[in-house]
Design a protein around this motif. Sequence first.
Motif, PDB file in Angstrom:
ATOM      1  N   VAL A 192       0.988  -1.117  -0.030  1.00  0.00           N
ATOM      2  CA  VAL A 192      -0.011  -0.094  -0.284  1.00  0.00           C
ATOM      3  C   VAL A 192       0.687   1.155  -0.070  1.00  0.00           C
ATOM      4  O   VAL A 192       0.596   2.235  -0.903  1.00  0.00           O
ATOM      5  CB  VAL A 192      -1.057  -0.034   1.241  1.00  0.00           C
ATOM      6  CG1 VAL A 192      -1.818   1.509   1.369  1.00  0.00           C
ATOM      7  CG2 VAL A 192      -1.943  -1.157   1.218  1.00  0.00           C
ATOM      8  N   SER A 193       1.924   1.444   0.917  1.00  0.00           N
ATOM      9  CA  SER A 193       2.921   2.461   0.923  1.00  0.00           C
ATOM     10  C   SER A 193       3.256   2.699  -0.376  1.00  0.00           C
ATOM     11  O   SER A 193       3.890   3.890  -0.772  1.00  0.00           O
ATOM     12  CB  SER A 193       3.867   2.165   2.143  1.00  0.00           C
ATOM     13  OG  SER A 193       4.698   1.153   1.881  1.00  0.00           O
ATOM     14  N   ARG A 194       3.862   1.432  -1.099  1.00  0.00           N
ATOM     15  CA  ARG A 194       4.666   1.981  -2.085  1.00  0.00           C
ATOM     16  C   ARG A 194       3.732   1.970  -3.754  1.00  0.00           C
ATOM     17  O   ARG A 194       4.294   2.938  -4.330  1.00  0.00           O
ATOM     18  CB  ARG A 194       5.329   0.574  -2.580  1.00  0.00           C
ATOM     19  CG  ARG A 194       6.200   0.456  -3.711  1.00  0.00           C
ATOM     20  CD  ARG A 194       7.047  -0.777  -3.959  1.00  0.00           C
ATOM     21  NE  ARG A 194       7.821  -1.311  -2.826  1.00  0.00           N
ATOM     22  CZ  ARG A 194       7.566  -2.381  -2.085  1.00  0.00           C
ATOM     23  NH1 ARG A 194       6.668  -3.156  -2.539  1.00  0.00           N
ATOM     24  NH2 ARG A 194       8.226  -2.507  -1.106  1.00  0.00           N
ATOM     25  N   VAL A 209      -9.902   5.435   9.742  1.00  0.00           N
ATOM     26  CA  VAL A 209      -9.273   6.787   9.113  1.00  0.00           C
ATOM     27  C   VAL A 209      -9.369   6.426   7.480  1.00  0.00           C
ATOM     28  O   VAL A 209      -8.908   5.365   7.121  1.00  0.00           O
ATOM     29  CB  VAL A 209      -7.780   6.944   9.778  1.00  0.00           C
ATOM     30  CG1 VAL A 209      -7.002   5.779   9.344  1.00  0.00           C
ATOM     31  CG2 VAL A 209      -7.332   8.416   9.161  1.00  0.00           C
ATOM     32  N   SER A 210      -9.395   7.653   6.781  1.00  0.00           N
ATOM     33  CA  SER A 210      -9.389   7.537   5.242  1.00  0.00           C
ATOM     34  C   SER A 210      -8.432   8.865   4.924  1.00  0.00           C
ATOM     35  O   SER A 210      -9.065   9.993   5.346  1.00  0.00           O
ATOM     36  CB  SER A 210     -10.707   7.371   4.807  1.00  0.00           C
ATOM     37  OG  SER A 210     -10.480   7.499   3.301  1.00  0.00           O
ATOM     38  N   ASN A 215      -0.459  11.995   4.475  1.00  0.00           N
ATOM     39  CA  ASN A 215      -0.968  12.522   5.559  1.00  0.00           C
ATOM     40  C   ASN A 215      -1.065  11.338   6.704  1.00  0.00           C
ATOM     41  O   ASN A 215      -0.997  11.710   7.925  1.00  0.00           O
ATOM     42  CB  ASN A 215      -2.495  13.152   5.482  1.00  0.00           C
ATOM     43  CG  ASN A 215      -2.347  14.452   4.752  1.00  0.00           C
ATOM     44  OD1 ASN A 215      -1.257  14.977   4.854  1.00  0.00           O
ATOM     45  ND2 ASN A 215      -3.671  14.722   4.027  1.00  0.00           N
ATOM     46  N   LEU A 216      -1.644   9.965   6.194  1.00  0.00           N
ATOM     47  CA  LEU A 216      -1.650   8.991   7.203  1.00  0.00           C
ATOM     48  C   LEU A 216      -0.043   8.733   7.814  1.00  0.00           C
ATOM     49  O   LEU A 216      -0.248   8.110   8.764  1.00  0.00           O
ATOM     50  CB  LEU A 216      -2.080   7.708   6.412  1.00  0.00           C
ATOM     51  CG  LEU A 216      -3.514   7.832   6.156  1.00  0.00           C
ATOM     52  CD1 LEU A 216      -3.924   6.603   5.158  1.00  0.00           C
ATOM     53  CD2 LEU A 216      -4.342   7.883   7.308  1.00  0.00           C
ATOM     54  N   GLY A 217       0.937   8.964   7.053  1.00  0.00           N
ATOM     55  CA  GLY A 217       2.305   8.699   7.576  1.00  0.00           C
ATOM     56  C   GLY A 217       2.624   9.696   8.411  1.00  0.00           C
ATOM     57  O   GLY A 217       3.776   9.387   9.112  1.00  0.00           O
ATOM     58  N   HIS A 218       1.934  10.664   8.817  1.00  0.00           N
ATOM     59  CA  HIS A 218       2.446  11.806   9.697  1.00  0.00           C
ATOM     60  C   HIS A 218       1.214  12.072  10.683  1.00  0.00           C
ATOM     61  O   HIS A 218       0.607  12.919  10.793  1.00  0.00           O
ATOM     62  CB  HIS A 218       2.566  13.086   8.838  1.00  0.00           C
ATOM     63  CG  HIS A 218       3.788  13.048   8.018  1.00  0.00           C
ATOM     64  ND1 HIS A 218       3.730  12.475   6.764  1.00  0.00           N
ATOM     65  CD2 HIS A 218       5.079  13.356   8.247  1.00  0.00           C
ATOM     66  CE1 HIS A 218       4.728  12.547   6.144  1.00  0.00           C
ATOM     67  NE2 HIS A 218       5.724  13.057   7.075  1.00  0.00           N
ATOM     68  N   PHE A 278       6.754   3.522   8.118  1.00  0.00           N
ATOM     69  CA  PHE A 278       5.132   3.543   7.636  1.00  0.00           C
ATOM     70  C   PHE A 278       4.365   2.314   7.988  1.00  0.00           C
ATOM     71  O   PHE A 278       3.284   2.604   8.569  1.00  0.00           O
ATOM     72  CB  PHE A 278       5.292   3.504   5.896  1.00  0.00           C
ATOM     73  CG  PHE A 278       3.918   3.690   5.420  1.00  0.00           C
ATOM     74  CD1 PHE A 278       3.474   5.031   5.168  1.00  0.00           C
ATOM     75  CD2 PHE A 278       3.284   2.738   4.902  1.00  0.00           C
ATOM     76  CE1 PHE A 278       2.257   5.344   4.852  1.00  0.00           C
ATOM     77  CE2 PHE A 278       1.845   2.892   4.514  1.00  0.00           C
ATOM     78  CZ  PHE A 278       1.448   4.309   4.264  1.00  0.00           C
ATOM     79  N   GLU A 279       5.002   1.199   8.190  1.00  0.00           N
ATOM     80  CA  GLU A 279       4.118   0.093   8.562  1.00  0.00           C
ATOM     81  C   GLU A 279       3.854  -0.018  10.182  1.00  0.00           C
ATOM     82  O   GLU A 279       2.760  -0.218  10.388  1.00  0.00           O
ATOM     83  CB  GLU A 279       5.014  -1.243   8.471  1.00  0.00           C
ATOM     84  CG  GLU A 279       4.968  -1.492   6.818  1.00  0.00           C
ATOM     85  CD  GLU A 279       5.497  -3.117   6.467  1.00  0.00           C
ATOM     86  OE1 GLU A 279       5.183  -3.708   7.617  1.00  0.00           O
ATOM     87  OE2 GLU A 279       5.756  -3.399   5.472  1.00  0.00           O
ATOM     88  N   GLU A 280       4.866   0.603  10.868  1.00  0.00           N
ATOM     89  CA  GLU A 280       4.348   0.973  12.344  1.00  0.00           C
ATOM     90  C   GLU A 280       3.595   2.040  12.542  1.00  0.00           C
ATOM     91  O   GLU A 280       2.301   1.815  13.613  1.00  0.00           O
ATOM     92  CB  GLU A 280       5.742   1.578  12.952  1.00  0.00           C
ATOM     93  CG  GLU A 280       6.765   0.294  13.182  1.00  0.00           C
ATOM     94  CD  GLU A 280       8.008   1.073  13.830  1.00  0.00           C
ATOM     95  OE1 GLU A 280       8.416   0.293  14.986  1.00  0.00           O
ATOM     96  OE2 GLU A 280       8.528   1.933  13.410  1.00  0.00           O
ATOM     97  N   VAL A 281       3.290   3.006  11.586  1.00  0.00           N
ATOM     98  CA  VAL A 281       2.081   4.131  11.801  1.00  0.00           C
ATOM     99  C   VAL A 281       0.844   3.403  11.429  1.00  0.00           C
ATOM    100  O   VAL A 281       0.070   3.459  12.610  1.00  0.00           O
ATOM    101  CB  VAL A 281       2.437   5.127  10.803  1.00  0.00           C
ATOM    102  CG1 VAL A 281       1.114   5.847  10.752  1.00  0.00           C
ATOM    103  CG2 VAL A 281       3.561   6.064  11.210  1.00  0.00           C
ATOM    104  N   PHE A 282       0.716   2.441  10.509  1.00  0.00           N
ATOM    105  CA  PHE A 282      -0.678   1.876  10.389  1.00  0.00           C
ATOM    106  C   PHE A 282      -0.656   0.765  11.498  1.00  0.00           C
ATOM    107  O   PHE A 282      -1.946   0.551  11.863  1.00  0.00           O
ATOM    108  CB  PHE A 282      -0.604   1.056   8.879  1.00  0.00           C
ATOM    109  CG  PHE A 282      -0.877   2.211   8.034  1.00  0.00           C
ATOM    110  CD1 PHE A 282      -2.208   2.486   7.793  1.00  0.00           C
ATOM    111  CD2 PHE A 282       0.031   2.883   7.475  1.00  0.00           C
ATOM    112  CE1 PHE A 282      -2.548   3.162   6.750  1.00  0.00           C
ATOM    113  CE2 PHE A 282      -0.268   3.757   6.149  1.00  0.00           C
ATOM    114  CZ  PHE A 282      -1.543   4.227   5.951  1.00  0.00           C
ATOM    115  N   LEU A 283       0.316  -0.102  12.034  1.00  0.00           N
ATOM    116  CA  LEU A 283      -0.169  -0.784  13.148  1.00  0.00           C
ATOM    117  C   LEU A 283      -0.729  -0.135  14.476  1.00  0.00           C
ATOM    118  O   LEU A 283      -1.343  -0.762  15.039  1.00  0.00           O
ATOM    119  CB  LEU A 283       1.295  -1.547  13.579  1.00  0.00           C
ATOM    120  CG  LEU A 283       1.602  -2.485  12.298  1.00  0.00           C
ATOM    121  CD1 LEU A 283       2.955  -3.160  12.917  1.00  0.00           C
ATOM    122  CD2 LEU A 283       0.685  -3.821  12.405  1.00  0.00           C
TER     123      LEU A 283
END
Length: 291
Positions: A192-194, A209-210, A215-218, A278-283
């Motif tokens: 997803v991030s790529r 969240v959407s 923005n999701l990464g910050h 990035f993966e930690e943010v989504f976790l």
Amino acid sequence: MKAIQTNQLTKYYGKHRGIEHIDLSVEEGDFFGFIGPNGAGKSTTIRTLLGLLTPTSGSAAIFGKDIVGDKLAILSDVGYLPSEAVFYNGMRVKDLLAYSAKLRKKDCRQEAASLCERLSLDTNRRIGELSLGNRKKVGIVLALQHKPRLYILDEPTGGLDPLMQQEFYQILRERNEEGATVFLSSHILSEVSRYCRHAAVIRSGELLVSDSIENLGHTGVKRVSLQGVSAVPDIPHISSTSFSDGCARFLYSGDQTELIRALAGLSFTDISITDPDFEEVFLHYYTKEGQ
């Protein structure tokens, strides 16, 4: 125009919740990621959007068409790849592709041949002879050969080797650059991030969240590592905790001044406070403290 628009979309299986009050908006031409752990409600959302499940309440539209009243018209604009596709084992790949094209009343021979060549798919073999990866390739070609306006792909890379995954996403990029919308359901955050420009996070049937990937990464979340402690400290607003060899690691989502005050009362030998990957943010969104 919105490629996908839902309003309080809800699906219950008897008394058991599938999804609840989903408000989702996907612009036409977007490359959109739909993220969540297994069992979060990703497949239920997709199957409801496609008319395979009847919503319990709420509404949704694809390209402005109602998912209940205009179901057949919607399907002509969509290429769907389920997470687990089941085919007729006795059919040859080429016959299955031709059968699908005939059902859509389209001549897909040229596009199917191109896709099969790029994905190294032998069309003369019978479905029952194929490996998991090659069955996945068949599903991909079936979803893509008619060049729809919208691709809805549920965990599309399971079973594909890394080279085929790369080629698959290259094909999707090309289709997206031509104007098609890609809606990609996945629990693999690196995908997803790529590749995606926007994403939504779902957990336990609820949309958390959407927003844009940027923005999701910050989110203001910080990764904290404490060396020389005996356990993970009891601090509010932490998630994704781990402890080994005297080092406590966790994500912190609260006020950073409060974090410093809480840490001031602890004994430790070293500290590191950094931005998470990035993966930690989504976790962080997958945990209750992360809501």
